[in-house]
Design a protein around this motif. Structure first.
Motif, PDB file in Angstrom:
ATOM      1  N   SER A   1       0.805  -1.209   0.000  1.00  0.00           N
ATOM      2  CA  SER A   1       0.000   0.000   0.000  1.00  0.00           C
ATOM      3  C   SER A   1       0.847   1.272   0.000  1.00  0.00           C
ATOM      4  O   SER A   1       0.317   2.365  -0.079  1.00  0.00           O
ATOM      5  CB  SER A   1      -0.938   0.001   1.207  1.00  0.00           C
ATOM      6  N   THR A   2       2.157   1.140   0.080  1.00  0.00           N
ATOM      7  CA  THR A   2       3.040   2.297   0.026  1.00  0.00           C
ATOM      8  C   THR A   2       3.020   2.862  -1.387  1.00  0.00           C
ATOM      9  O   THR A   2       3.220   2.130  -2.355  1.00  0.00           O
ATOM     10  CB  THR A   2       4.484   1.898   0.406  1.00  0.00           C
ATOM     11  N   PRO A   3       2.734   4.150  -1.531  1.00  0.00           N
ATOM     12  CA  PRO A   3       2.673   4.720  -2.875  1.00  0.00           C
ATOM     13  C   PRO A   3       4.037   4.672  -3.563  1.00  0.00           C
ATOM     14  O   PRO A   3       5.075   4.832  -2.936  1.00  0.00           O
ATOM     15  CB  PRO A   3       2.227   6.159  -2.645  1.00  0.00           C
ATOM     16  N   ARG A   4       3.971   4.441  -4.861  1.00  0.00           N
ATOM     17  CA  ARG A   4       5.208   4.451  -5.650  1.00  0.00           C
ATOM     18  C   ARG A   4       5.680   5.895  -5.809  1.00  0.00           C
ATOM     19  O   ARG A   4       4.875   6.824  -5.743  1.00  0.00           O
ATOM     20  CB  ARG A   4       4.958   3.858  -7.031  1.00  0.00           C
ATOM     21  N   PRO A   5       6.952   6.070  -6.055  1.00  0.00           N
ATOM     22  CA  PRO A   5       7.447   7.437  -6.292  1.00  0.00           C
ATOM     23  C   PRO A   5       6.764   8.059  -7.510  1.00  0.00           C
ATOM     24  O   PRO A   5       6.473   7.380  -8.498  1.00  0.00           O
ATOM     25  CB  PRO A   5       8.945   7.237  -6.541  1.00  0.00           C
ATOM     26  N   ALA A   6       6.516   9.342  -7.415  1.00  0.00           N
ATOM     27  CA  ALA A   6       5.818  10.066  -8.475  1.00  0.00           C
ATOM     28  C   ALA A   6       6.546   9.960  -9.806  1.00  0.00           C
ATOM     29  O   ALA A   6       5.923   9.755 -10.851  1.00  0.00           O
ATOM     30  CB  ALA A   6       5.648  11.528  -8.071  1.00  0.00           C
ATOM     31  N   ARG A   7       7.853  10.086  -9.787  1.00  0.00           N
ATOM     32  CA  ARG A   7       8.634  10.038 -11.037  1.00  0.00           C
ATOM     33  C   ARG A   7       8.465   8.686 -11.731  1.00  0.00           C
ATOM     34  O   ARG A   7       8.344   8.615 -12.955  1.00  0.00           O
ATOM     35  CB  ARG A   7      10.104  10.326 -10.721  1.00  0.00           C
ATOM     36  N   GLU A   8       8.416   7.614 -10.951  1.00  0.00           N
ATOM     37  CA  GLU A   8       8.236   6.263 -11.516  1.00  0.00           C
ATOM     38  C   GLU A   8       6.876   6.150 -12.217  1.00  0.00           C
ATOM     39  O   GLU A   8       6.785   5.626 -13.324  1.00  0.00           O
ATOM     40  CB  GLU A   8       8.345   5.233 -10.392  1.00  0.00           C
ATOM     41  N   CYS A   9       5.842   6.646 -11.578  1.00  0.00           N
ATOM     42  CA  CYS A   9       4.499   6.616 -12.173  1.00  0.00           C
ATOM     43  C   CYS A   9       4.452   7.470 -13.437  1.00  0.00           C
ATOM     44  O   CYS A   9       3.847   7.086 -14.444  1.00  0.00           O
ATOM     45  CB  CYS A   9       3.457   7.109 -11.175  1.00  0.00           C
ATOM     46  N   TYR A  10       5.104   8.626 -13.390  1.00  0.00           N
ATOM     47  CA  TYR A  10       5.154   9.524 -14.543  1.00  0.00           C
ATOM     48  C   TYR A  10       5.843   8.836 -15.728  1.00  0.00           C
ATOM     49  O   TYR A  10       5.343   8.869 -16.858  1.00  0.00           O
ATOM     50  CB  TYR A  10       5.886  10.802 -14.147  1.00  0.00           C
ATOM     51  N   GLN A  11       6.979   8.209 -15.461  1.00  0.00           N
ATOM     52  CA  GLN A  11       7.706   7.506 -16.528  1.00  0.00           C
ATOM     53  C   GLN A  11       6.873   6.377 -17.119  1.00  0.00           C
ATOM     54  O   GLN A  11       6.862   6.165 -18.331  1.00  0.00           O
ATOM     55  CB  GLN A  11       9.043   6.966 -15.995  1.00  0.00           C
ATOM     56  N   GLU A  12       6.167   5.660 -16.264  1.00  0.00           N
ATOM     57  CA  GLU A  12       5.315   4.576 -16.739  1.00  0.00           C
ATOM     58  C   GLU A  12       4.158   5.127 -17.575  1.00  0.00           C
ATOM     59  O   GLU A  12       3.753   4.528 -18.570  1.00  0.00           O
ATOM     60  CB  GLU A  12       4.791   3.755 -15.564  1.00  0.00           C
ATOM     61  N   ALA A  13       3.628   6.280 -17.191  1.00  0.00           N
ATOM     62  CA  ALA A  13       2.564   6.918 -17.975  1.00  0.00           C
ATOM     63  C   ALA A  13       3.079   7.303 -19.358  1.00  0.00           C
ATOM     64  O   ALA A  13       2.392   7.083 -20.369  1.00  0.00           O
ATOM     65  CB  ALA A  13       2.030   8.143 -17.239  1.00  0.00           C
ATOM     66  N   LEU A  14       4.280   7.858 -19.421  1.00  0.00           N
ATOM     67  CA  LEU A  14       4.885   8.178 -20.720  1.00  0.00           C
ATOM     68  C   LEU A  14       5.018   6.929 -21.574  1.00  0.00           C
ATOM     69  O   LEU A  14       4.718   6.945 -22.773  1.00  0.00           O
ATOM     70  CB  LEU A  14       6.265   8.822 -20.523  1.00  0.00           C
ATOM     71  N   HIS A  15       5.454   5.854 -20.947  1.00  0.00           N
ATOM     72  CA  HIS A  15       5.601   4.576 -21.653  1.00  0.00           C
ATOM     73  C   HIS A  15       4.241   4.117 -22.200  1.00  0.00           C
ATOM     74  O   HIS A  15       4.147   3.666 -23.347  1.00  0.00           O
ATOM     75  CB  HIS A  15       6.196   3.519 -20.713  1.00  0.00           C
ATOM     76  N   GLU A  16       3.203   4.226 -21.393  1.00  0.00           N
ATOM     77  CA  GLU A  16       1.863   3.819 -21.834  1.00  0.00           C
ATOM     78  C   GLU A  16       1.434   4.625 -23.053  1.00  0.00           C
ATOM     79  O   GLU A  16       0.836   4.072 -23.980  1.00  0.00           O
ATOM     80  CB  GLU A  16       0.839   4.016 -20.710  1.00  0.00           C
ATOM     81  N   LEU A  17       1.736   5.896 -23.056  1.00  0.00           N
ATOM     82  CA  LEU A  17       1.346   6.744 -24.181  1.00  0.00           C
ATOM     83  C   LEU A  17       2.163   6.442 -25.430  1.00  0.00           C
ATOM     84  O   LEU A  17       1.622   6.363 -26.531  1.00  0.00           O
ATOM     85  CB  LEU A  17       1.481   8.216 -23.806  1.00  0.00           C
TER      86      LEU A  17
END
Length: 144
Positions: free
Chosen positions: A16-32
């Motif tokens: 339940s610990t949130p992932r680092p924001a930068r990691e989520c951002y990078q993954e979002a870029l990858h998804e796009l």
């Protein structure tokens, strides 16, 4: 028994610990870029912003994704939040102005471009966009 429970609780806490924001951002870029999945990218950007609400790049990308998803009013709200958090960032004004112009809200777009030019008087992109809007409105003399 307590040892097993403690282990289970520590695993639950880790999950339940949130992932680092930068990691989520990078993954979002990858998804796009790779998967062309705007809905999944939006989920990841929301997660990034829960972790770091001041993450400007995530806010801007979130606004762009909302536009892709056809949620223009939500995108405008995201741009407005970004400007409120950092009112001296000229690119945010330019992006919001472009969206406003696309929505035929030209006067509001011109106000954003004027705000950007007050902050950065030599901001060529803002002058160009302002001229295009004036031309669309039939203000040939102001477009020059």
């Amino acid at each position: 028994m307590f040892r097993g429970l403690a282990c289970a609780l520590s695993l639950l806490a880790a999950c339940s610990t949130p992932r680092p924001a930068r990691e989520c951002y990078q993954e979002a870029l990858h998804e796009l870029q790779r998967n062309r999945s705007a809905p999944k990218a939006l989920e990841l950007l929301d997660e990034a912003l829960r972790s770091d609400p001041a993450f400007r790049e995530a806010r801007l990308l979130r606004a762009r994704v909302l536009i892709v998803l056809g949620r223009r009013e939500d995108a405008l709200a995201e741009y407005s939040r970004t400007i409120s958090a950092d009112p001296k960032e000229k690119e945010t004004y330019l992006e919001r102005a472009a969206l406003l112009a696309a929505m035929d809200r030209h006067e509001e777009a011109l106000a954003d471009l004027t705000a950007a030019l007050r902050l950065y008087p030599h901001y060529v992109e803002a002058y160009l966009q302002r001229g295009q809007i004036h031309r669309q409105l039939g203000h040939a003399d102001a477009a020059e």
